[in-house]
Design a protein around this motif. Structure first.
Motif, mmCIF file in Angstrom:
data_model
loop_
_atom_site.group_PDB
_atom_site.id
_atom_site.type_symbol
_atom_site.label_atom_id
_atom_site.label_comp_id
_atom_site.label_asym_id
_atom_site.label_seq_id
_atom_site.Cartn_x
_atom_site.Cartn_y
_atom_site.Cartn_z
ATOM 1 N N ASN A 1 -7.840 -11.845 -7.283
ATOM 2 C CA ASN A 1 -6.785 -11.888 -6.269
ATOM 3 C C ASN A 1 -6.104 -10.534 -6.113
ATOM 4 N N GLN A 2 -5.849 -9.866 -7.216
ATOM 5 C CA GLN A 2 -5.184 -8.568 -7.170
ATOM 6 C C GLN A 2 -6.079 -7.518 -6.521
ATOM 7 N N VAL A 3 -7.383 -7.566 -6.803
ATOM 8 C CA VAL A 3 -8.322 -6.630 -6.172
ATOM 9 C C VAL A 3 -8.324 -6.831 -4.662
ATOM 10 N N GLU A 4 -8.310 -8.077 -4.231
ATOM 11 C CA GLU A 4 -8.284 -8.375 -2.794
ATOM 12 C C GLU A 4 -6.989 -7.873 -2.162
ATOM 13 N N GLN A 5 -5.885 -8.108 -2.836
ATOM 14 C CA GLN A 5 -4.591 -7.652 -2.327
ATOM 15 C C GLN A 5 -4.550 -6.126 -2.274
ATOM 16 N N ASN A 6 -5.066 -5.468 -3.303
ATOM 17 C CA ASN A 6 -5.085 -4.003 -3.320
ATOM 18 C C ASN A 6 -5.941 -3.449 -2.190
ATOM 19 N N SER A 7 -7.058 -4.102 -1.925
ATOM 20 C CA SER A 7 -7.922 -3.667 -0.839
ATOM 21 C C SER A 7 -7.195 -3.759 0.500
ATOM 22 N N SER A 8 -6.501 -4.862 0.708
ATOM 23 C CA SER A 8 -5.742 -5.048 1.940
ATOM 24 C C SER A 8 -4.646 -3.991 2.074
ATOM 25 N N LEU A 9 -3.941 -3.751 0.991
ATOM 26 C CA LEU A 9 -2.876 -2.745 1.011
ATOM 27 C C LEU A 9 -3.429 -1.337 1.193
ATOM 28 N N ARG A 10 -4.583 -1.065 0.596
ATOM 29 C CA ARG A 10 -5.214 0.243 0.761
ATOM 30 C C ARG A 10 -5.590 0.472 2.225
ATOM 31 N N GLN A 11 -6.112 -0.558 2.868
ATOM 32 C CA GLN A 11 -6.480 -0.457 4.285
ATOM 33 C C GLN A 11 -5.232 -0.223 5.139
ATOM 34 N N ASN A 57 -2.428 1.139 4.158
ATOM 35 C CA ASN A 57 -1.957 2.500 3.889
ATOM 36 C C ASN A 57 -2.770 3.531 4.653
ATOM 37 N N ASN A 58 -4.079 3.327 4.736
ATOM 38 C CA ASN A 58 -4.920 4.266 5.477
ATOM 39 C C ASN A 58 -4.567 4.268 6.957
ATOM 40 N N LEU A 59 -4.280 3.084 7.519
ATOM 41 C CA LEU A 59 -3.864 3.013 8.916
ATOM 42 C C LEU A 59 -2.525 3.721 9.131
ATOM 43 N N LEU A 60 -1.606 3.526 8.197
ATOM 44 C CA LEU A 60 -0.308 4.198 8.305
ATOM 45 C C LEU A 60 -0.447 5.713 8.180
ATOM 46 N N LYS A 61 -1.319 6.161 7.286
ATOM 47 C CA LYS A 61 -1.552 7.606 7.152
ATOM 48 C C LYS A 61 -2.127 8.188 8.435
#
Length: 93
Positions: free
Chosen positions: A38-48, A50-54
């Motif tokens: 679950n945490q890996v999935e959440q991190n992946s979503s947050l990473r994506q 963050n990349n959009l925000l960057k």
């Protein structure tokens, strides 16, 4: 010889008990494994995200095109000489 067999049997039972019911047992491992997934999935979503925000920050720093697009989409702003049409869904939908 009987006491050695009895001792080994007691040891086996104690180890099995710890394996299935003790701290860091198999059920605990399965729960932790699901939590990690679950945490890996959440991190992946947050990473994506963050990349959009960057990318958006980069666009805003580079030029006014991104700011204009954001103003048009978010605030409904239009330029002089443009006509704005709003299409509303029918009441049946």
């Amino acid at each position: 010889m009987k006491w050695v067999t009895g001792l080994l049997l007691c040891l086996l039972i104690a180890l099995q008990y710890r394996l299935w019911f003790g701290k860091n047992s198999v059920p605990d491992y399965m729960i932790k494994k699901q939590q990690v997934a679950n945490q890996v999935e959440q991190n992946s979503s947050l990473r994506q995200r963050n990349n959009l925000l960057k990318a958006e920050i980069k666009d805003l720093k580079i030029g006014l095109d991104a700011a204009e697009e954001r103003a048009r989409n978010g605030l409904g702003l239009i330029k002089k000489g443009e006509t704005f049409y709003r299409i509303l869904p029918s009441e049946n939908e």
